[in-house]
Design an enzyme around this catalytic site. Structure first.
Site, PDB file in Angstrom:
ATOM      1  CG  ASP A   1      -2.300   0.607   0.880  1.00 55.09           C
ATOM      2  OD1 ASP A   1      -2.325   1.754   0.416  1.00 55.09           O
ATOM      3  OD2 ASP A   1      -3.315  -0.077   1.075  1.00 55.09           O
TER       4      ASP A   1
ATOM      5  CD  GLU B   1     -10.653   3.103  -0.212  1.00 51.47           C
ATOM      6  OE1 GLU B   1     -11.424   3.684   0.546  1.00 51.47           O
ATOM      7  OE2 GLU B   1      -9.512   2.730   0.131  1.00 51.47           O
TER       8      GLU B   1
ATOM      9  CG  HIS C   1      -4.980   1.707  -1.882  1.00 50.27           C
ATOM     10  ND1 HIS C   1      -4.928   2.300  -0.641  1.00 50.27           N
ATOM     11  CD2 HIS C   1      -6.281   1.663  -2.228  1.00 50.27           C
ATOM     12  CE1 HIS C   1      -6.171   2.611  -0.253  1.00 50.27           C
ATOM     13  NE2 HIS C   1      -7.006   2.232  -1.210  1.00 50.27           N
TER      14      HIS C   1
HETATM   15  C1  ACM Z   1     -11.018  -1.054   1.897  1.00 47.11           C
HETATM   16  O1  ACM Z   1     -11.376  -0.905   3.081  1.00 47.11           O
HETATM   17  N1  ACM Z   1     -10.519  -0.043   1.220  1.00 47.11           N
HETATM   18  C2  ACM Z   1     -11.130  -2.324   1.213  1.00 47.11           C
END
Ligand code: ACM
Length: 741
Positions: A186, A319, A263
């Site tokens: 991440d 996201e 991410h």
């Molecule tokens: C998440 O909580 N972004 C999967």
């Protein structure tokens, strides 16, 4: 006569010892029949095992303190008269087992090494929650409800050493959790050695600030392995393989997650050629128009698959912002060349391409529920995190689903009142709420329910900098989830669960786990009858068999106040105070004001509707007498993304002396105080006269959860209709009740 009395006494004694409840296993086995008597073990006890279960026999020997030299192969057809027998039976059912504990011997029967391990873990728990050297006699038969019982750990936002990961795996196995989803990459750091891309761990695994918060809200710079000022870490491939092997020995599959296309800030910090053209700073989303992105991802996944034998490979997918793709010439060319509709389909293109690669290697792609957007890749499995919706949609499309909705499965939320807790990301999820979770969504038709393979807890670690803190966030909530996923839902019972948890807390202490202690908070739960103006009250705590004393006259509970034994009723407006008593003193005092104010049960007209995601109790919410709790997800807080503008009809013109409403603020998820509340009054519902205004004074930058009651006092006013208008600052407004006197 004498012998009859003796027989009756014997029966009574037998019944008494039958009902002793000496077995406190969690998750609750399918069937436990406790018997009189006990099996005693010592360093002389023999363990006879089918060869397939040898590893489990060694584990059990270690737990019970039996020397490994006492482990003997079980000869086919032989029936040892004493000791512990782990015997393979024919059959396919991998996780089911039967245990018979008599005063002479223990027999565990199962078809598979995993079943043998679960039998051993049940024995381990009975031993660790009881008296050393003694296992009470019982017949146990057991099998899990769901095949997937997981926990996800984010090791990017904070890094935890391999020894801790192993300790965690041991504990998870004790509670029959069988999947460890390892979020390895991440923005805050890449954590797995990739031989072809060494900079991922010499550079992208290191950052400039120790705490995630300083780093994220600061410059977000990366560091270097050789720089002592850099914070970070990673797992070598050897360490990762060792963890995978250890997990396997404890019946746990490790699923690696390598995030894409979002991410991925840390990847582009060192490989800027993977960014979109024109992207500013360090973007989070890889360029999908660039073939190098796929070459990189496929190289990484190839090494990942050589370390992790799991069927599932998790590629994230959550996201991803679409902004850079919109302005990137390569991404736009990819959209055009492939006849894609938009950037959502572009994201879907990237997931499909990875799915093809992964499935060609005989594995399966797993991704967060955003992989549904723009079209779900064939063969992929969806992790439903933004509520249950994604899971329902995927199951209806005949795709497998792992449920992990935020309301029940995000263990980064507070589990006690935030004021006394270490800082968390926000939200509120206590043990009882986890225990109440049902992974099969109510609206999913029966024929599709088998696509729900199970559920998992997610541990995002932005605010969890230490191993002790991680223990605290995981335990005991994961134990509640383990029961949800393993046990028969027909047997779920909060009070009975607490009785077993009482013993499990002792076990966690023995294992040096820094678990969150059960709270003394008394939850005062009213059931209001507006017509009779009475309220039934139930009291609940996380404590097992607490002594709760309460008052209804506003005084503080003492050792002689009424003892709570069952639901009770109060008439009219009242103040309930309740406390768990220990050694004659109250621990803390909890209060509920029951207020039969003038608006209770009245009609509410919404000039602007509530937000559909937060209807609470719809039209009754604001006048039902119920106050909201610490979380806006409790069904009492109604959400508005516009100004809040409602009119209450009191039914007849009457004097009104004050109107008030409480709002919640928690700015993390975008919940703010209104700028002001304005109250106006009318006799006919058309012509309103402004009666007053209450202006916000809570800073809208304050990150703490806060509540404020906006009150407007009216002098000598009468009216039938009350208009309550709250000006939206930004984001959400949350209100629970409008109180009228
Ligand atoms: C998440 O909580 N972004 C999967």
């Amino acid at each position: 006569m004498k012998s009859l009395i003796v027989s009756i006494c014997f029966i009574c004694l037998t019944l008494l010892s039958f009902s002793q409840n000496r077995i406190h296993v969690v998750p609750k086995p399918r069937q436990v029949i406790e018997k009189n008597g006990e099996f005693r073990y010592s360093a002389n006890t023999m363990i006879h095992t089918s060869p397939e279960f040898r590893e489990t026999a060694a584990y059990l020997a270690e737990i019970l303190g039996i020397p490994s030299k006492n482990i003997q192969p079980l000869k086919p057809g032989s029936k040892p008269a004493s000791g512990i027998v782990l015997e393979k039976t024919p059959g396919q059912d991998s996780a089911a087992y039967r245990l018979s504990i008599t005063d002479k011997k223990i027999t565990a029967l199962t078809a598979h090494p995993v079943g043998a391990l679960y039998a051993a873990q049940t024995l381990a728990q009975i031993s660790l929650t009881g008296t050393k050297g003694i296992l009470p006699c019982a017949e146990i038969s057991d099998e899990p409800r769901f095949a997937y019982r997981g926990l996800m750990l984010d090791v990017s936002r904070n890094f935890y050493p391999p020894e801790y990961v192993k300790k965690l795996l041991s504990l998870l196995s004790l509670y029959k959790i069988n999947t460890f989803h390892w979020h390895l990459t991440d923005a805050a750091g890449w954590r797995l050695e990739i031989k072809k891309y060494p900079e991922l761990t010499t550079r992208a695994a290191w950052r400039s600030s120790k705490t995630w918060k300083d780093w994220w809200f600061g410059k977000r710079e990366y560091g270097n392995e050789n720089d002592p000022k850099s914070y970070g870490g990673y797992y070598t491939q050897e360490q990762a393989r060792d963890i995978v092997a250890f997990a396997k020995s404890r019946g746990i599959t490790v699923i690696p997650e390598i995030e894409m296309p979002g991410h991925s800030d840390e990847v582009m910090a060192i490989y800027p050629h993977l960014r979109c053209d024109g992207a500013k700073g360090i973007p989070g989303e890889l360029c999908i128009g660039n073939d190098s992105t796929f070459i990189f991802m496929q190289d990484v996944i190839t090494e990942v698959m050589s370390i992790f034998p799991s069927t599932y490979i998790h590629i994230g997918g959550d996201e991803a912002g679409k902004g850079n793709w919109k302005t990137c010439s390569k991404c736009q060319k990819r959209i055009k060349d492939n006849n894609l509709k938009d950037e959502y389909e572009l994201q879907s293109y990237s997931i499909r391409r990875m799915e093809k690669f992964i499935s060609q290697k005989g594995r399966k792609l797993l991704g967060w529920d955003e992989i549904l957007e723009g079209g779900l890749a064939p063969g992929s499995t969806v992790m439903s995190w933004r509520g249950e919706r994604g899971g329902i949609e995927a199951a209806n499309m005949n795709h497998d689903v792992i449920m992990t909705p935020g309301n029940y499965c995000y263990f980064d939320k507070y589990q006690q009142e935030p004021a006394g807790e270490p800082e968390a990301i926000g939200g509120y999820l206590n043990l009882q709420k986890v225990y109440s979770y049902e992974p099969i969504p109510a609206e999913l038709e029966k024929a599709k329910q088998h696509f729900i393979k199970g559920a998992q807890a997610n541990l995002w670690t932005e605010y969890i900098p230490s191993m002790e803190h991680l223990d605290y966030m995981i335990f005991p909530r994961i134990i509640a989830l383990s029961e949800v996923l393993w046990s028969d839902p027909a047997n779920r019972n909060w009070d009975e669960f607490k009785s077993r948890m009482y013993w499990q807390y002792g076990l966690l202490q023995k294992m040096n786990v820094n678990y969150c202690r059960p709270s003394d908070k008394v939850e005062i739960m009213p059931a209001i009858d507006p017509a009779r103006k009475t309220t039934s009250i139930k009291l609940n705590t996380e404590q097992y068999k607490p002594e709760i004393r309460y008052t209804t006259d506003g005084s503080n509970p003492t050792a002689t106040s009424a003892l709570y034994t069952k639901e009770f009723e109060v008439a009219g407006s009242s103040m309930i105070k309740a406390s768990v008593m220990r050694n004659g003193s109250s621990t803390r005092i909890d209060t509920l004001l029951i207020d039969f104010h003038k608006a209770i049960g009245r009609k509410v007209i919404y000039n602007k509707p509530w937000n559909n995601s937060y209807p609470a109790q719809k039209e009754s919410t604001l006048v039902n007498g119920y106050k909201g709790t610490l979380t806006y997800q409790d069904g009492q807080w109604q959400g508005f993304t516009t100004d809040m503008d409602v009119v209450i009809d009191l039914g007849e013109t009457q004097p009104i002396s004050s109107v008030s409403g409480t709002f919640m603020q928690i700015i993390g998820p975008g919940v703010y105080m209104p700028d002001f509340v304005e109250v106006s009054i009318s006799n006919d519902g058309n012509n309103f006269v402004t009666a007053g205004k209450s202006v916000n004074d809570v800073p809208t930058t304050d990150p703490k959860l806060s509540f404020k009651t906006f009150r407007v006092n009216l002098e000598n006013l009468t009216g039938r209709y009350i208009r309550f208008y709250a000006k939206n600052h930004t984001g959400f407004l949350f209100a629970d009740e409008i109180i009228v006197y």
